[in-house]
Design an enzyme around this catalytic site. Structure first.
Site, PDB file in Angstrom:
ATOM      1  N   SER A  92     -10.019  -8.240   1.267  1.00 26.78           N
ATOM      2  CA  SER A  92     -11.449  -8.010   1.465  1.00 26.78           C
ATOM      3  C   SER A  92     -12.256  -8.838   0.454  1.00 26.78           C
ATOM      4  O   SER A  92     -12.134 -10.065   0.454  1.00 26.78           O
ATOM      5  CB  SER A  92     -11.732  -6.506   1.354  1.00 26.78           C
ATOM      6  OG  SER A  92     -13.000  -6.212   1.879  1.00 26.78           O
ATOM      7  N   ASP A 141     -10.264  -3.526  12.460  1.00 30.72           N
ATOM      8  CA  ASP A 141     -10.919  -3.419  11.158  1.00 30.72           C
ATOM      9  C   ASP A 141     -12.354  -2.936  11.365  1.00 30.72           C
ATOM     10  O   ASP A 141     -13.114  -3.515  12.144  1.00 30.72           O
ATOM     11  CB  ASP A 141     -10.910  -4.796  10.475  1.00 30.72           C
ATOM     12  CG  ASP A 141     -11.258  -4.705   9.002  1.00 30.72           C
ATOM     13  OD1 ASP A 141     -12.318  -4.116   8.676  1.00 30.72           O
ATOM     14  OD2 ASP A 141     -10.491  -5.211   8.179  1.00 30.72           O
ATOM     15  N   HIS A 176      -8.732  -1.702   8.051  1.00 32.12           N
ATOM     16  CA  HIS A 176      -8.986  -2.330   6.746  1.00 32.12           C
ATOM     17  C   HIS A 176      -8.179  -1.702   5.608  1.00 32.12           C
ATOM     18  O   HIS A 176      -8.318  -2.108   4.461  1.00 32.12           O
ATOM     19  CB  HIS A 176     -10.488  -2.182   6.448  1.00 32.12           C
ATOM     20  CG  HIS A 176     -11.042  -3.185   5.464  1.00 32.12           C
ATOM     21  ND1 HIS A 176     -11.133  -4.523   5.750  1.00 32.12           N
ATOM     22  CD2 HIS A 176     -11.528  -3.044   4.200  1.00 32.12           C
ATOM     23  CE1 HIS A 176     -11.666  -5.165   4.710  1.00 32.12           C
ATOM     24  NE2 HIS A 176     -11.899  -4.282   3.749  1.00 32.12           N
TER      25      HIS A 176
END
Lengths: 277, 277
Positions: free
Chosen positions: A146, A222, A254
């Site tokens: 991320s 996600d 995620h």
């Protein structure tokens, strides 16, 4: 440097260490996994940069990377995601301030005095690691998740020759074009968007690319796809003919359940580059 | 039963579910990993019982078990360690009350109304799992850590025919002889020590043993060795000529770094028993 903890782990040692950082002007903590092979001499290093809200600890306990790193004889470094402390500026939002350094050197108040994660990761921490541990700093690779995927990609492309390979799990791909990026770059770097481009993986891919293999995994489920903007990096990699693999993994989200699922692939990918002649 | 979350994980699904428990008289939450193979029909089940202070979540995110379970086509159940809620009795100590159920049916006030983890795990939760999920309840195995290792060993020996194999990471081996046990059994079961013996793995091993293979791992650097008393179980296993393996792992402590290191061994051990004809 002080040792916070050391635990036996997959035949090696999972350590946590604290040191005074000149770059950040505060104490910084990091995790370091040293495989058993490090007892016989310096081993290659894989950096893992974490995402928003994380400390050095999250990936260390949840990503399931140590077993694969032990198998490959590779060390893992888990840095923190920002400066920390009562003297360090902060914000009530989860995505600004402590835990959300975005791997840049802030130029704006109140962030400028401490938020210098770029210098910390590009210069200070590697120098410390090379001095203190049995690490072969000529063989480094980098990954992240991320915000940390953004950090891994931007550091790798901006420091040619430093990393032999780069990978990312659900990276923020185009921060200058989305709300995970524009808000933080405005705060840390100021209103002039010209200063932002150096920290945008898709723009850097378009401009210069990476001199080595790239691996990117993102889940099709996600929950943050609109903020991550994977399509921008996929397009830039293809347009540049970048050596690399860009995958969308069906059904994954995620979370660390996603990361741990594909960690073996990523460690194996980096091992191939780190052990290539 | 309500679904709290579901995440794609190693080709399968890591779920979290809540249900009203009759045994415990409160809502109970558990984690369940279903491998991809469960889409084609019922799969064997490995129970993982957690230690003091844990919920269903700790092992689910830190033990690194799902990858190995996916490889073997085995489901993983992660129950909570006690009843929970504002109506449920508790104690300020970390090792009594919520998070410290010790896998017994309490007979003493204020614990008796809710602290019925034995009935919950022996009867209610297996019945629910068999009804709601693609699980082959004729093929079950059980493991656990610390207080959960105690629970796994005592359930396995007390329910002959239920589990094909049992293993434990740093289990509490002789709770009637140490401070992780005497305090809790006095509180939950009362002053009459005759009632305690049914919940002591070393005593049960001496009396009846287990009709299948046993695997126990404990670290030589475990900070709680005096509370765990591994020597009592090792002696009892040897005296009974119990089929099994008792290992002391050099340098490892009580943490999840230890558990994750040896998780592949334990899942493989259980898979052999679960898939034996």
């Amino acid at each position: 440097m002080e040792t916070v903890s050391q635990n036996a782990c997959f035949g090696g040692t999972q350590g946590v260490y604290t040191h005074k950082s000149d770059a950040c002007g505060c104490d910084m903590t990091f995790g370091l996994f040293l495989p058993e092979d490090a007892q016989d001499g310096p081993v290659p290093v894989l950096w893992y940069l974490s995402g928003l809200t994380c400390t050095h600890e999250n990936a260390m306990v949840k990503a399931g990377a140590q077993g694969w790193a032990a198998e490959q004889g590779i060390a893992l470094v888990f840095p923190d995601t920002s400066p920390r402390g009562d003297d360090v500026a902060n914000d009530d939002a989860y995505d600004l301030g402590q835990g959300a350094g975005f791997y840049v050197n802030a130029t704006q108040e109140p962030w400028a005095p401490h938020f210098r994660m770029w210098d910390y990761l590009a210069d200070e921490l590697p120098a410390l690691l090379g001095r203190e541990f049995a690490l072969d700093m000529d063989r480094q690779a980098i990954t992240g998740h991320s915000m940390g995927g953004h950090g891994a990609l931007t550091l790798a492309m901006s420091l040619p020759g430093r990393f032999r390979s780069v990978s990312a799990f659900s990276p923020i791909c185009n921060p200058t074009g989305g709300d995970w990026g524009r808000k933080q770059f405005a705060a840390y770097l100021g209103a002039d968007e010209a200063a932002w481009a150096a920290h945008d993986a898709s723009l850097l891919m378009g401009e210069r690319g990476f001199d080595g293999p790239v691996l990117v995994d993102t889940g099709t489920s996600d929950q943050f796809l609109e903020l991550l903007r994977p399509e921008t990096l996929a397009a830039a990699m293809a347009a540049r003919r970048q050596e690399g693999t860009f995958r969308m993994q069906k059904g994954y989200d995620h979370s660390y359940f996603f990361i741990s699922t594909f960690m073996e692939d990523h460690v194996t990918f980096h091992a191939e580059a780190l052990y290539a002649e």
